[in-house]
Scaffold this active site. Structure first.
Site, PDB file in Angstrom:
ATOM      1  N   CYS A   1       0.891  -1.161   0.000  1.00 54.11           N
ATOM      2  CA  CYS A   1       0.000   0.000   0.000  1.00 54.11           C
ATOM      3  C   CYS A   1       0.925   1.206   0.000  1.00 54.11           C
ATOM      4  O   CYS A   1       1.527   1.524   1.027  1.00 54.11           O
ATOM      5  CB  CYS A   1      -0.897   0.001   1.236  1.00 54.11           C
ATOM      6  SG  CYS A   1      -1.806   1.535   1.460  1.00 54.11           S
TER       7      CYS A   1
ATOM      8  N   CYS B   1      -5.581   5.428  -3.784  1.00 53.82           N
ATOM      9  CA  CYS B   1      -4.853   4.163  -3.610  1.00 53.82           C
ATOM     10  C   CYS B   1      -3.479   4.364  -4.217  1.00 53.82           C
ATOM     11  O   CYS B   1      -3.357   4.586  -5.426  1.00 53.82           O
ATOM     12  CB  CYS B   1      -5.597   3.021  -4.290  1.00 53.82           C
ATOM     13  SG  CYS B   1      -4.686   1.458  -4.300  1.00 53.82           S
TER      14      CYS B   1
END
Length: 314
Positions: free
Chosen positions: A76, A225
């Site tokens: 991430c 994201c």
């Protein structure tokens, strides 16, 4: 258990962040802790849980990231910037190699994107187009700017692992209803995509500006994201929509990052790692429930600094 954390965000992608270097939890407990802390109906909420972990070989520290449903992601990149900041402050350093679940990335404190915005440079990759590693079956060895018959759309997708899996479609204008429909098919873990995938619709605003909207695996629609922005930048270069080795502004619902992709499939992002507030909460791991939140400190100046950046990006 009592759990202390930092509520933080990278480009609007928000998380509780826990220093896990001294914690001894089972894998099942980590899943339950993520579900408790990231629950939007609970006292904390977030797109997932970030965990700072200890040294591993050449990596000064590591990161684990659990989605809000408790599943663990390979990476991430928005979260990595936040973990990097925590690692830098804990160890008194300003650059490092960081260990991710299946890869490594380099991170360094960087010049602020704007006044008052703590900024981290991160380089990840190489991205891969090998569908056997996802796995994604029924589409050949790789998928570049081509339709995927199993999806409920005739959009053309590029499949990129960063190293988590991303399906990227370039559109004139993002249709969120369509994005959700496609994302939900992937979220259902069909036989041809057993590990699911992130899905992004990307607008090319000009030759140095992208806008990315993502349905994130294990989360749903997100304001931002990081790995999707990296995958989208690489896919845009690969399909000759923008040039390799060029600084690109990647806009999203939460703000922006600066990105650069190379022909060697490495992607560098410059983005914020903003502390919002720090707190402690009681967690019932058996029920995956958090309560009795106590806020210890608020970082109002940082929140305001990023709000100005996000407003300008919109």
């Amino acid at each position: 258990m009592e759990c202390r954390f930092i509520k933080c965000h990278g480009s609007g992608n928000d998380f509780p962040l826990v220093d896990g270097r001294a914690l001894t939890l089972s894998e099942a407990d980590w899943t339950q802790l993520a579900r408790a802390l990231a629950d939007r109906a609970g006292p904390v909420g977030g797109d997932g849980l970030l965990v700072l972990t200890g040294r591993d070989g050449d990596a000064a520290f590591g990161m684990r990231m659990f989605n809000s449903d408790g599943s663990e992601a390979e990476t991430c990149l928005n979260g990595l910037r936040c973990v990097a900041r925590a690692g830098f402050e804990a160890l008194g350093i300003d650059r490092a190699t960081a260990r991710l679940k299946t890869s490594r990335a380099t991170v360094a404190a960087a010049a602020p994107l704007a006044e008052g915005v703590y900024t981290v440079e991160e380089t990840a990759g190489p991205a891969t187009l090998d569908l056997a590693r996802w796995p994604l079956t029924g589409a050949g060895e790789r998928l570049v700017d081509a339709p995927l018959a199993m999806l409920p759309t005739d959009r053309r997708f590029t499949a990129v692992a960063m190293p988590n899996p991303h399906l990227v479609a370039f559109v004139d204008r993002v249709d969120e209803d369509e994005l959700v429909r496609v994302g939900q098919v992937c979220e259902g873990a069909p036989d041809w995509l057993p590990n699911r995938a992130n899905v992004s619709f990307v607008e090319v605003r000009d030759d140095a500006t992208l806008f990315v909207r993502t349905f994130e695996r294990g989360v749903g629609l997100t304001d931002s994201c990081g790995s999707a922005m990296a995958a989208s930048t690489y896919a845009a270069c690969l399909t000759r929509r923008i040039a390799f080795d060029r600084d690109v502004t990647v806009l999203n619902r939460g703000g922006l990052v600066r990105a650069r992709a190379t022909a060697a499939a490495m992607v560098t992002l410059h983005g914020n790692a903003t502390w919002e507030w720090e707190g402690v909460v009681d967690v019932d791991l058996s029920e995956a429930r958090a309560g009795n939140l106590r806020i210890l400190h608020r970082h109002d100046d940082e929140v305001a600094a990023w709000a100005r950046v996000a407003a300008a990006a919109r």
